[in-house]
Design a protein around this motif. Sequence first.
Motif, PDB file in Angstrom:
ATOM      1  N   ALA A 197     -64.543 -61.378  -3.043  1.00 29.77           N
ATOM      2  CA  ALA A 197     -64.023 -62.494  -3.762  1.00 29.77           C
ATOM      3  C   ALA A 197     -62.882 -63.237  -2.887  1.00 29.77           C
ATOM      4  N   LYS A 198     -62.058 -62.593  -2.386  1.00 29.45           N
ATOM      5  CA  LYS A 198     -61.044 -63.228  -1.481  1.00 29.45           C
ATOM      6  C   LYS A 198     -61.666 -63.910  -0.447  1.00 29.45           C
TER       7      LYS A 198
ATOM      8  N   ARG B  76     -64.830 -65.001  -0.121  1.00 27.68           N
ATOM      9  CA  ARG B  76     -65.453 -66.160  -0.568  1.00 27.68           C
ATOM     10  C   ARG B  76     -64.555 -67.449  -0.968  1.00 27.68           C
ATOM     11  N   ARG B  77     -63.229 -67.123  -1.523  1.00 28.66           N
ATOM     12  CA  ARG B  77     -62.596 -68.049  -1.893  1.00 28.66           C
ATOM     13  C   ARG B  77     -61.881 -68.745  -0.569  1.00 28.66           C
ATOM     14  N   ASP B  78     -61.658 -67.814   0.071  1.00 34.47           N
ATOM     15  CA  ASP B  78     -60.905 -68.363   1.438  1.00 34.47           C
ATOM     16  C   ASP B  78     -61.797 -69.161   2.305  1.00 34.47           C
TER      17      ASP B  78
ATOM     18  N   ARG C  62     -64.663 -70.949   1.125  1.00 35.73           N
ATOM     19  CA  ARG C  62     -64.745 -72.316   0.288  1.00 35.73           C
ATOM     20  C   ARG C  62     -63.663 -73.239   0.600  1.00 35.73           C
ATOM     21  N   ALA C  63     -62.421 -72.666   0.668  1.00 37.90           N
ATOM     22  CA  ALA C  63     -61.264 -73.661   0.956  1.00 37.90           C
ATOM     23  C   ALA C  63     -61.333 -73.887   2.249  1.00 37.90           C
TER      24      ALA C  63
END
Length: 68
Positions: free
Chosen positions: A31-32, A34-36, A38-39
């Motif tokens: 999750a972390k 994927r979020r990073d 994307r950012a």
Amino acid sequence: MIDARDSGLIFYLFDERIGRWARGSPAALLAKLRRDLRAHAGGHFGAAAALVAVERLRLGPDEAAPRI
């Protein structure tokens, strides 16, 4: 392999960033990450992305490794 780039065409620095989240569960790590990612990539991926995390479980002294 991580080849996500930002708007300046700078590659995502996976080796430098992954250590921040290595102590959590595989689900939390993904999750972390994927979020990073994307950012870093401006909110989207230009191609397909696949993420896999594997957790190494420690065996107790009376446990044998499963036979596959």
